[in-house]
Structure formats: structure tokens, C-alpha cells
Design a protein around this motif. Sequence first.
Motif, PDB file in Angstrom:
ATOM      1  N   LYS A   5      -0.360   3.720   8.054  1.00  0.00           N
ATOM      2  CA  LYS A   5      -0.582   2.749   7.286  1.00  0.00           C
ATOM      3  C   LYS A   5       0.786   2.648   6.504  1.00  0.00           C
ATOM      4  O   LYS A   5       0.593   3.962   6.005  1.00  0.00           O
ATOM      5  CB  LYS A   5      -1.766   3.074   6.107  1.00  0.00           C
ATOM      6  N   ILE A   7       1.375   1.776   2.000  1.00  0.00           N
ATOM      7  CA  ILE A   7       1.139   1.141   0.767  1.00  0.00           C
ATOM      8  C   ILE A   7       2.532   1.196   0.468  1.00  0.00           C
ATOM      9  O   ILE A   7       3.380   1.849  -0.028  1.00  0.00           O
ATOM     10  CB  ILE A   7       0.339   2.293   0.503  1.00  0.00           C
ATOM     11  N   GLU A  35      -0.864  -2.082   3.313  1.00  0.00           N
ATOM     12  CA  GLU A  35      -2.722  -2.466   1.347  1.00  0.00           C
ATOM     13  C   GLU A  35      -1.010  -2.084   0.745  1.00  0.00           C
ATOM     14  O   GLU A  35       0.388  -1.454   0.306  1.00  0.00           O
ATOM     15  CB  GLU A  35      -2.771  -1.573   0.972  1.00  0.00           C
ATOM     16  N   SER A  52      -3.874  -6.845   2.690  1.00  0.00           N
ATOM     17  CA  SER A  52      -5.283  -6.094   1.960  1.00  0.00           C
ATOM     18  C   SER A  52      -3.678  -6.178   0.439  1.00  0.00           C
ATOM     19  O   SER A  52      -2.843  -5.309   0.347  1.00  0.00           O
ATOM     20  CB  SER A  52      -5.574  -4.764   1.722  1.00  0.00           C
ATOM     21  N   SER A  54      -3.578  -5.909  -4.169  1.00  0.00           N
ATOM     22  CA  SER A  54      -4.778  -5.101  -5.466  1.00  0.00           C
ATOM     23  C   SER A  54      -4.236  -5.630  -6.809  1.00  0.00           C
ATOM     24  O   SER A  54      -2.459  -5.553  -6.264  1.00  0.00           O
ATOM     25  CB  SER A  54      -5.516  -4.444  -5.264  1.00  0.00           C
ATOM     26  N   GLN A  77      -3.829   5.267  -8.000  1.00  0.00           N
ATOM     27  CA  GLN A  77      -4.285   4.557  -7.096  1.00  0.00           C
ATOM     28  C   GLN A  77      -3.532   5.475  -5.457  1.00  0.00           C
ATOM     29  O   GLN A  77      -4.310   4.781  -5.001  1.00  0.00           O
ATOM     30  CB  GLN A  77      -3.724   2.687  -6.776  1.00  0.00           C
ATOM     31  N   LYS A  80      -5.158   7.561  -4.661  1.00  0.00           N
ATOM     32  CA  LYS A  80      -6.750   7.308  -3.864  1.00  0.00           C
ATOM     33  C   LYS A  80      -7.005   7.578  -2.521  1.00  0.00           C
ATOM     34  O   LYS A  80      -7.929   7.265  -2.066  1.00  0.00           O
ATOM     35  CB  LYS A  80      -7.887   6.521  -4.554  1.00  0.00           C
ATOM     36  N   LYS A  81      -5.504   6.809  -2.212  1.00  0.00           N
ATOM     37  CA  LYS A  81      -6.060   5.804  -1.096  1.00  0.00           C
ATOM     38  C   LYS A  81      -4.415   6.761  -0.125  1.00  0.00           C
ATOM     39  O   LYS A  81      -4.100   6.048   1.239  1.00  0.00           O
ATOM     40  CB  LYS A  81      -4.812   4.177  -1.043  1.00  0.00           C
ATOM     41  N   ASP A  83      -2.957   9.126   2.523  1.00  0.00           N
ATOM     42  CA  ASP A  83      -3.027  10.656   3.143  1.00  0.00           C
ATOM     43  C   ASP A  83      -2.616  11.176   4.133  1.00  0.00           C
ATOM     44  O   ASP A  83      -1.011  10.554   3.757  1.00  0.00           O
ATOM     45  CB  ASP A  83      -4.728  10.383   3.953  1.00  0.00           C
ATOM     46  N   THR A  86      -0.157   7.977   6.113  1.00  0.00           N
ATOM     47  CA  THR A  86       0.636   7.358   5.404  1.00  0.00           C
ATOM     48  C   THR A  86       1.752   7.121   5.244  1.00  0.00           C
ATOM     49  O   THR A  86       2.004   7.882   4.824  1.00  0.00           O
ATOM     50  CB  THR A  86      -0.213   7.167   3.553  1.00  0.00           C
TER      51      THR A  86
END
Length: 368
Positions: A5, A7, A35, A52, A54, A77, A80-81, A83, A86
Motif C-alpha cells: 500500500k 500513502i 491512498e 482512494s 481525502s 492520519q 492511523k493508516k 502499517d 506501507t
Amino acid sequence: MQRKKIITSAFSNLYTDQRIEKVCRTLYENGYEIELIGNNWKGAEKMSRPYSFSRIPLISKSLKTAYFEFNWKLYRQLKKKADCNTILHANDLDVLLPNYILAEKLKIPLVFDSHEIFSEMPAIQGRMSQKLWRYLEKKLIPGQQLMITASTGYACWFKKKYGVDPAVIQNAPRKLDFRQNIPDNHPKIILYQGAINPFRGIDKAILAMKYLENVIFKIAGDGPVRKEYEALVSKENLQHKVEFLGRLVPEDLRKVTLTADCGMSIEENGGESYYYSLPNKILDGIQARVPVILSNLPEMQNIKRQFDIGETITSHQPEDIAKAIRMVLNKGRMNYLPELEKAADFFCWENEEMKLLGIFDKASHIQI
């Protein structure tokens, strides 16, 4: 192996940021879960993306406090997102700190994309904030294993200053299948596209219109000195020759670019961030097969040496800008077309995204 993932974060409302859009779309189309996190500074227009995204709401009224607010909220943020599976992707120095802290804490990879030399931008030169950005640069950039930047000049600057070795991924547009007829405009269309900021040569180009006939100068963009330049147009009675189009979404901007007879990228030497820049507007013009007038700055002249895609101004005097525009118009867009075609094959996102994927593949396998 399952893709990690990613971010991606940026101090941006995301709406017109073409580099971030291209990067995220390429990664998404190649199997990464994306994200994207931005903010609502200067608006939050509706947009659609296949991945995604935001926007963090900001209550700050000044840019200085907005940076602090966004970085604090972004860290929360990310915490939270993110791990252990990532990859963090920070766009520019103004979001690097929260990404850096969390990458160190979780022992996960961080890709830093420096769109410019943030600490040397004209807007902060000589201010207290410049000392802060230089301090962050000095603390955070040395040791970055996964760094990319937008021009060869930037890469050399970072290597000399901080000992890092960024990959160069130019902000080139995607290939345009150019099959349209070159328009026979009357009056001829001169186009500036991009932010209306100081040191872009826009005010001098406005004054250059006094020395040209049968032309209209279209300015596509917005920025802090727009009102000042609109007042200049009125003062010089050039309303019939200069048109402000405002900020356009990328699709609408491309349509405008295709109609131009001459583009321009006549940045002044407003510090090292401008001096070593490779402005998007040059690459957009090339892809639209529009010749451009250029400043005598290193990255622009590097392109001019490879491909005859326009003319170089001899100074920022309005008469000299008018002379360069006149040369392009007299030669005609069709006569630049063979060189523009070759340049368009070379300066395109399809060539850049292979390098991008290589960086994130390395990030996926790196041992922290």
C-alpha cells in the motif's frame, strides 16, 4: 508478490496537481493500493479518481499556520493508516517531517518527491520561514535512500548540498496523439499557463504586447499577483490584447494550449529553485506541438540544444520579449512541427513512469 500500500501526501487541494495525479494513476494501474491525502487549502473542488483520496480540513487563515496545522493532522492520519506493509510517499519538503518521523518509527520505506528546491523558492527568500525550511532540509534530506526530483539541475543541487542521489522524473505530460490541423488564428494567440507568481516574466510579457500587433495574450492560471497584473493591463490600456482565463482544470487547459501560436516560459532567476527548474509549461507546449519562447536558464536551454522547439529571449526587456515572439510567429507553428514531434516522443510521461515504477519496486524490497 502482493503490492504494498502507498500513502501519498501533499500540501495541496489535489484538484489541479498534474504530477501527483500522474504518479498516483501510474502506481494504481500497476497494482499498488493508493491512498492520497491532501487538504482543502484554497478550495475543495469536486473531483473523481480511481483510487482512494481525502482532504484534511484546515481552519488556519494564514499559510504559515496552515503548514503547522496540516503537518500535525497529517501525522495523525498517517499513524492511523500506515502499517508494516506501507510505503510512505511525501510530495515536497512541506510534508516530509510527519512522513519521516513515522517511517523511522515503523521502520517502513519513505519515497520523497521534491518537486522543487522548496527552501529556495522566491516567496520565502529572506524571511524567517526560509531558515526553518533550510533547517528541516538539513535534518531530513541527508540519508534519504529513495528520493526523486523534477529536473537534472535539482538533482545535482541536492547531491552537492546533501550528498543524496535523487532519480530525475520529469513532470512530462502523457503522449498526445496529435492529428489536428494547425489553426490559422487572427489575431495570433500567445499563451502563458501556470501560476501567476512573481519572477515568471508575466508582467514583462504584458508590456511586450505594446510592441506587437494582431496578437492576444492569454494568461491561464491564478496566483498572488494576478490583481496586480490586471491593474497593469488597465493602466497600459492593453485590455484588447490581454485576457485572463483563470485557473483551468487540466482537460480544459490542454484544449486552450492546442490553439496557441506561441507559448512562453520566461522565468527570471528568482533564486536556485527557479534557476534549475524545468517548468511544466514547456513540456505541455511540446506535447501540444506549440513552439515556446524561453529564458536563458540551464534546463530550458538543455532542451533547446536537443530540439529546436522555439526561441530564446535575450533579456526580460519587453522589447526583447516581443522580438522573440515575433520570430516565432514569423516562422510559424508548422515550421517548428518536425522538431516538436521529436521532442514530444522524448519528453512524455510514458518514458518517465518506467523510472517511477523502478523507484517504488525498490521501495517494496528495501530492508529498513
